[in-house]
Enzyme design. Structure first.
Site, short mmCIF file in Angstrom:
data_model
loop_
_atom_site.label_atom_id
_atom_site.label_comp_id
_atom_site.label_asym_id
_atom_site.label_seq_id
_atom_site.Cartn_x
_atom_site.Cartn_y
_atom_site.Cartn_z
N SER A 1 43.06 42.00 29.37
CA SER A 1 44.27 41.46 29.97
C SER A 1 44.65 40.16 29.25
CB SER A 1 44.04 41.23 31.47
OG SER A 1 45.21 40.77 32.10
N TYR B 1 55.75 40.28 29.76
CA TYR B 1 54.37 40.51 29.31
C TYR B 1 53.38 40.12 30.40
CZ TYR B 1 50.02 39.56 26.73
OH TYR B 1 48.71 39.52 26.32
N LYS C 1 50.68 42.45 32.56
CA LYS C 1 49.25 42.17 32.64
C LYS C 1 48.81 41.94 34.08
CE LYS C 1 47.99 42.35 28.28
NZ LYS C 1 47.12 43.46 27.81
#
Length: 260
Positions: free
Chosen positions: A137, A152, A156
């Site tokens: 991650s 993004y 994650k």
């Protein structure tokens, strides 16, 4: 007490294994005798000897199907599955520049490959009562930078929730599921970014690197992590030495995160 990681009879799939953290994981695994299959869009000529490679775009469902089929065909299944592939190409500018295509691209690269490959390969692990899944991650899941990493970081964060839920489901079946969350890692892409910042600001590499660290709120160690350091953590977690660990998130960020 010996600290042999006892990985010599294991089979592993590592996504994104031709560069950066993924490449470091491939090299660490092979040094411990693991049989490795890795994947990326394009093969490099200098992969470690004996490493199997399959070219695929795992941001697409058909790419994941291709990789899963290769894992079963070339290795007979996997004992360790490490999802390293990920990243972001979203432009800076906050939420307003993130259109439908950008959001979908971030999810397709940072969430869905793990979901799809897990779904394809976990049944064999469950049937054998053994397996390890590690989702790479990012500290961005906890510390998003609103100008540049909103999509993004959201992908994650979704990966984190998925990983935790999966660990609860398959833990009783002998499968360990963990996350490793790096901060800034000195990969080829990171070095290219620093060089670009240096050129834009008319400063040297060290000054550009410091400005990037400052933008993250500082790094307590005063430097980014090395890919090999992240790979060493992943290798340990994949080994029987970490046999009582599942459902956890291991941050490796040099002290970037300012909270517990």
């Amino acid at each position: 007490m010996s600290f042999d990681l006892d990985l010599g009879n294991c089979r592993a799939l590592v996504t994104g294994g031709t560069k950066g953290v993924g490449r470091a994981v491939v090299e660490a695994f092979t040094s411990h005798g693991v049989r490795v299959l890795t994947t990326a869009r394009h093969e490099l000529d200098d992969l470690p000897a004996g490493v199997n490679f399959i070219a695929a775009d795992i941001s697409l469902s058909e790419g994941c199907e291709r990789v899963a089929e290769a894992a079963l065909r070339l290795l007979g299944g996997v004992d360790i599955l490490v999802h390293v592939a990920g990243g972001s190409s979203a432009p800076a500018g906050g939420f307003a520049v993130l259109d439908e295509q950008e959001w979908q691209r971030e999810m397709n690269l940072n969430l869905f490959p793990a979901v799809r490959l897990d779904r394809a390969l976990l049944p064999d692990m469950i049937a054998r009562g053994f397996g390890v899944v590690i989702h790479v991650s990012s500290i961005q899941a906890r510390m998003p930078l609103p100008n540049a990493t909103t999509a993004y970081a959201s992908a994650k964060a979704a990966l984190a929730a998925y990983s935790k839920s999966l660990s609860k489901e398959v833990g009783p079946k002998g499968i360990r599921v963990m996350r490793v969350s790096p901060g800034w890692v000195k990969t080829e892409a990171a070095i290219a970014l620093v060089n670009r910042i240096a050129a834009e600001k008319g400063v040297d590499f060290d000054a550009a690197q410091q400005s990037l660290m400052d933008s993250l709120g500082g790094i307590a160690l005063g430097r980014p992590s090395e890919p090999e350091e992240v790979a060493d953590l992943i290798t340990f977690l994949a080994s029987p030495r970490a046999g009582a660990i599942t459902g956890a998130d291991y941050v490796i960020d040099g002290g970037t995160l300012p909270t517990v």
